[in-house]
Design a protein around this motif. Structure first.
Motif, PDB file in Angstrom:
ATOM      1  N   ALA A 189      29.464  43.714  26.146  1.00 59.43           N
ATOM      2  CA  ALA A 189      30.062  43.122  27.341  1.00 59.43           C
ATOM      3  C   ALA A 189      30.882  44.181  28.072  1.00 59.43           C
ATOM      4  CB  ALA A 189      30.951  41.945  26.953  1.00 59.43           C
ATOM      5  N   SER A 190      30.954  44.060  29.378  1.00 61.48           N
ATOM      6  CA  SER A 190      31.645  45.049  30.199  1.00 61.48           C
ATOM      7  C   SER A 190      32.965  44.490  30.707  1.00 61.48           C
ATOM      8  CB  SER A 190      30.769  45.450  31.389  1.00 61.48           C
ATOM      9  OG  SER A 190      31.448  46.365  32.219  1.00 61.48           O
ATOM     10  N   TRP A 191      34.074  45.075  30.243  1.00 59.74           N
ATOM     11  CA  TRP A 191      35.381  44.747  30.829  1.00 59.74           C
ATOM     12  C   TRP A 191      35.755  45.879  31.793  1.00 59.74           C
ATOM     13  CZ3 TRP A 191      37.263  40.337  31.606  1.00 59.74           C
ATOM     14  CH2 TRP A 191      38.623  40.135  31.895  1.00 59.74           C
ATOM     15  N   PHE A 192      34.830  46.133  32.711  1.00 59.32           N
ATOM     16  CA  PHE A 192      34.986  47.124  33.773  1.00 59.32           C
ATOM     17  C   PHE A 192      34.642  46.446  35.098  1.00 59.32           C
ATOM     18  CE2 PHE A 192      34.113  49.772  30.094  1.00 59.32           C
ATOM     19  CZ  PHE A 192      34.930  50.891  30.279  1.00 59.32           C
ATOM     20  N   ALA A 216      25.733  44.768  29.311  1.00 64.87           N
ATOM     21  CA  ALA A 216      26.013  43.885  30.454  1.00 64.87           C
ATOM     22  C   ALA A 216      26.518  44.693  31.641  1.00 64.87           C
ATOM     23  CB  ALA A 216      27.037  42.831  30.047  1.00 64.87           C
ATOM     24  N   GLU A 217      26.311  44.138  32.819  1.00 66.10           N
ATOM     25  CA  GLU A 217      26.758  44.776  34.052  1.00 66.10           C
ATOM     26  C   GLU A 217      28.270  44.609  34.230  1.00 66.10           C
ATOM     27  OE1 GLU A 217      24.937  46.573  36.203  1.00 66.10           O
ATOM     28  OE2 GLU A 217      23.285  46.352  34.775  1.00 66.10           O
ATOM     29  N   PRO A 218      28.918  45.530  34.976  1.00 65.02           N
ATOM     30  CA  PRO A 218      30.330  45.347  35.325  1.00 65.02           C
ATOM     31  C   PRO A 218      30.545  44.091  36.175  1.00 65.02           C
ATOM     32  CG  PRO A 218      29.630  47.612  35.701  1.00 65.02           C
ATOM     33  CD  PRO A 218      28.383  46.813  35.451  1.00 65.02           C
ATOM     34  N   LEU A 219      31.799  43.798  36.462  1.00 61.96           N
ATOM     35  CA  LEU A 219      32.165  42.495  37.014  1.00 61.96           C
ATOM     36  C   LEU A 219      32.164  42.414  38.538  1.00 61.96           C
ATOM     37  CD1 LEU A 219      35.312  41.777  34.778  1.00 61.96           C
ATOM     38  CD2 LEU A 219      32.887  41.409  34.224  1.00 61.96           C
ATOM     39  N   ALA A 220      32.339  43.520  39.247  1.00 62.92           N
ATOM     40  CA  ALA A 220      32.897  43.433  40.591  1.00 62.92           C
ATOM     41  C   ALA A 220      32.000  42.859  41.663  1.00 62.92           C
ATOM     42  CB  ALA A 220      33.413  44.798  41.053  1.00 62.92           C
ATOM     43  N   VAL A 225      35.483  37.482  41.422  1.00 64.14           N
ATOM     44  CA  VAL A 225      36.436  38.586  41.377  1.00 64.14           C
ATOM     45  C   VAL A 225      37.205  38.654  42.693  1.00 64.14           C
ATOM     46  CG1 VAL A 225      36.719  41.067  41.037  1.00 64.14           C
ATOM     47  CG2 VAL A 225      34.937  39.838  39.778  1.00 64.14           C
ATOM     48  N   ALA A 226      36.505  38.520  43.806  1.00 64.33           N
ATOM     49  CA  ALA A 226      37.164  38.512  45.114  1.00 64.33           C
ATOM     50  C   ALA A 226      38.160  37.369  45.213  1.00 64.33           C
ATOM     51  CB  ALA A 226      36.129  38.411  46.228  1.00 64.33           C
TER      52      ALA A 226
END
Length: 245
Positions: A189-192, A216-220, A225-226
């Motif tokens: 998991a990505s916490w980025f 997994a892909e990053p979150l942004a 997130v927005a």
């Protein structure tokens, strides 16, 4: 005037990182009509947060809200950013800059990170690594460890935190620990917030430990997130209004 929202990310030599931040800020603009929204960076990418704040002051703004696009409250949030803001405020008489809380381990971001795992193939013997940047600040690392603990209970599989730098366990250590608990397949998991050099390092090490590891892909690029960014801004503006009441 409505206080501008200045979103500030760390910055990176990897152009994918800044591009992702700019895409996130575009979504923030859509979510906050009527609010002037600006992206900025602490270092390595342009524009720098100090340059954006000075420009706003030159344009006549006397208040601004800085929202740190950071997932932890560590050195950048506690030391670097306040020092940069103080340097601008010292140069700009009458300029009030309020800094919101970091994005942190907001439940919405945690939900995004968990949803990213939905694309992982369902196989027996799965072990999950929650990957994050790592910090010399123990409390920042503890937030990631807490995520891993909650996810283990929720997912019903072994879960470990792992850090790209400055803290242990790293990916090889986390992978080894998961194997001792019966994990045969790694899901990372990505916490980025954005892609970049550190997430690439995480992926490389994970695939050395398991060539079929799911990353997994990053979150942004998720709109949630927005929404968290807008929420942090709104809370900071409320603080400004109380200050001037």
């Amino acid at each position: 005037m409505t206080p501008p929202l200045v979103a500030v990310a760390h910055g990176s030599r990897d152009p994918r990182s800044a591009a992702t931040v700019r895409a996130l800020v575009d979504v923030v603009r859509d979510r906050a009509p009527g609010v002037p929204v600006h992206e900025s960076f602490l270092d390595l990418s342009a524009p720098l947060v100090t340059d954006v704040l000075r420009s706003l002051y030159a344009d006549g703004h006397r208040t601004a809200v800085v929202v740190p696009l950071l997932l932890g409250s560590a050195f950048h949030a506690r030391v670097d950013l306040p020092a940069l803001i103080d340097s601008v405020v010292t140069e700009c008489p009458g300029f009030t800059v309020r800094t919101s809380d970091v994005l942190g381990a907001d439940p919405a971001l945690e939900a995004v990170a968990l949803d990213r795992l939905a694309a992982a193939p369902r196989r027996g013997g799965m072990g999950v690594i929650v990957s994050a940047v790592g910090s010399s600040n123990a409390s920042a690392n503890a937030v990631v460890a807490s995520l891993a603990s909650r996810w283990e209970e929720r997912l019903g599989v072994p879960v470990s935190e792992a850090f790209a730098s400055a803290a242990q366990p790293d990916i090889p250590a986390a992978a080894a620990a998961l194997r001792t608990r019966g994990a045969r397949h790694l899901v990372v998991a990505s916490w980025f917030l954005a892609p970049g050099l550190l997430p690439d390092r995480i992926a490389k090490l994970a695939r050395e430990a398991d060539p079929e590891a799911f990353i997994a892909e990053p979150l942004a690029d998720d709109p949630r997130v927005a929404d968290v960014v807008v929420s942090r801004y709104a809370s900071a503006v409320s603080g400004l209004l109380r200050q001037y009441a």
